[in-house]
Write an enzyme that holds these catalytic residues in place. Structure first.
Site, short mmCIF file in Angstrom:
data_model
loop_
_atom_site.label_atom_id
_atom_site.label_comp_id
_atom_site.label_asym_id
_atom_site.label_seq_id
_atom_site.Cartn_x
_atom_site.Cartn_y
_atom_site.Cartn_z
N LYS A 201 4.89 6.59 -3.03
CA LYS A 201 4.55 7.50 -4.14
C LYS A 201 4.23 8.92 -3.69
CE LYS A 201 2.98 4.09 -7.50
NZ LYS A 201 1.91 3.68 -8.43
N ASN B 45 5.68 8.41 -9.39
CA ASN B 45 6.16 7.02 -9.54
C ASN B 45 7.48 6.95 -10.31
OD1 ASN B 45 5.32 7.44 -12.20
ND2 ASN B 45 4.82 5.27 -12.45
N GLY C 189 -8.73 4.62 -6.74
CA GLY C 189 -7.46 4.57 -6.00
C GLY C 189 -6.34 5.23 -6.80
N ALA D 35 -4.20 4.13 -9.12
CA ALA D 35 -4.16 3.91 -10.57
C ALA D 35 -5.26 4.73 -11.26
CB ALA D 35 -4.33 2.42 -10.88
#
Ligand code: NDP
Length: 295
Positions: free
Chosen positions: A73, A94, A134, A136
């Site tokens: 990513k 992403n 993190g 997300a």
């Protein structure tokens, strides 16, 4: 071959490693079939050192776009021609989209999350508690700030990652967010009690992910109140313990499939211009996860 026959597919897919357990292909191809698109989504296991070749291959073969997942990513950025606003803020991509022949990196994780929340409420002016710091959590926090939330409390065990996310929000995202936006960090110790004026509570940690399906968040469940919106990022299983606890407390709940389907829907829209049927995509995933379809 008659004039209306065309054996050339539009190509999309995912570059990640490991890749074998990524179910995204199932929902994307279900959407393509449902909408009669002659398109394929190829799930590719791309090692770190082969990412540049994979991107050049996608360019050479005229792919219309692709997803990137762990560990690509961040690394993919140097192979692209530009970045969308939130991807630039997060420093992570992403979803790669071809625009005017250029490869542009977007981040649809947070956008998919926001789309799920917007079904229940307008994020503008809301107060959000976010467990985790993190990848997300970063995507969610940045996109929710851009969507107008007023305050984000980042609750994380690791202080460095928690503070780095809060600094990103206050220093880099705030100028593009609503005027009075702020973010604060709380170190996660013991069962965290959510403040009573919280509107949205988010689990952005892996707690609850298969196979550890009964794992519980260190959360004082009694602090969840009716009317709060509880959102989980865990897609498998969708009915995590957090989801079930929040429902019992009278919260309105959004499961992790919403974010997964939401980001996939945005990718299909970016790549093909077609807005795909989310229910078709969700059902395809539920078939894979072996759960009955739910409303
Ligand atoms: P990262 O490894 O980047 O971050 C994980 C975060 O969770 C860290 O902040 C870590 O905190 C925290 N954490 C990990 N284990 C625990 C624990 N046992 N208790 C408390 N905190 C913990 O992962 P990602 O952010 O990339 O992914 C997190 C989850 O989100 C994954 O399960 C993934 O499947 C899911 N996800 C879902 C998506 C969807 O579309 N539904 C999209 C992207 C991700 P610390 O720093 O203290 O270790």
């Amino acid at each position: 071959m008659s004039a209306d026959q065309n054996f050339l597919s539009l190509l999309t897919g995912s570059f990640a490693t490991p890749a074998a357990e990524n179910p995204t292909v199932v929902m994307m191809e279900a959407a393509y079939r449902h909408h009669g698109l002659q398109a394929r989504y190829i799930n590719c296991d791309v090692p770190r050192e082969a990412l540049g070749d994979a991107v050049r291959g996608a360019r050479a073969m005229g792919w219309i776009g692709f997803n990137c997942s762990i560990p690509h990513k961040v690394a993919v950025i140097r192979h692209l021609d530009g970045l969308g606003q939130s991807a630039a803020l997060m420093g992570a991509v992403n979803c790669v989209v071809v625009r005017d022949g250029k490869l542009i990196g977007e981040n649809t994780d947070g956008k998919g999350f926001v789309a799920g929340v917007e079904r229940l409420t307008d994020p503008a002016g809301k107060r959000m508690v976010l467990f985790g710091a993190g990848g997300a959590a970063r995507a969610i926090a940045v996109e929710m700030a851009l969507a107008g939330v007023r305050h984000v409390t980042v609750v994380n065990r690791g202080e460095a990652d928690g503070r780095s996310l809060v600094d990103l929000l206050n220093d880099r995202v705030r100028p593009s967010a609503a005027g009075d936006f702020t973010a604060t960090f709380v170190r996660w110790e013991g069962d965290h009690a959510v403040a009573a004026d919280t509107d949205i509570v988010v689990n952005a940690t892996p707690v609850g992910l298969f196979p550890d399906v009964d794992a519980r968040l260190n959360l004082d469940v009694a602090s969840l109140r009716p009317g709060m919106i509880a959102v989980d990022v865990i897609p498998n299983p969708p009915r995590t313990r957090f989801v079930r606890d929040a429902e019992r407390r009278g919260c309105r709940v959004i499961d992790g499939l919403a974010m997964l389907v939401g980001q996939g829907r945005i990718a299909v829209r970016y790549w093909t211009g077609i807005d795909p049927d989310e229910e078709v995509m969700r059902r395809a995933l539920l078939d894979v996860f072996g759960e009955p379809a739910q409303a």
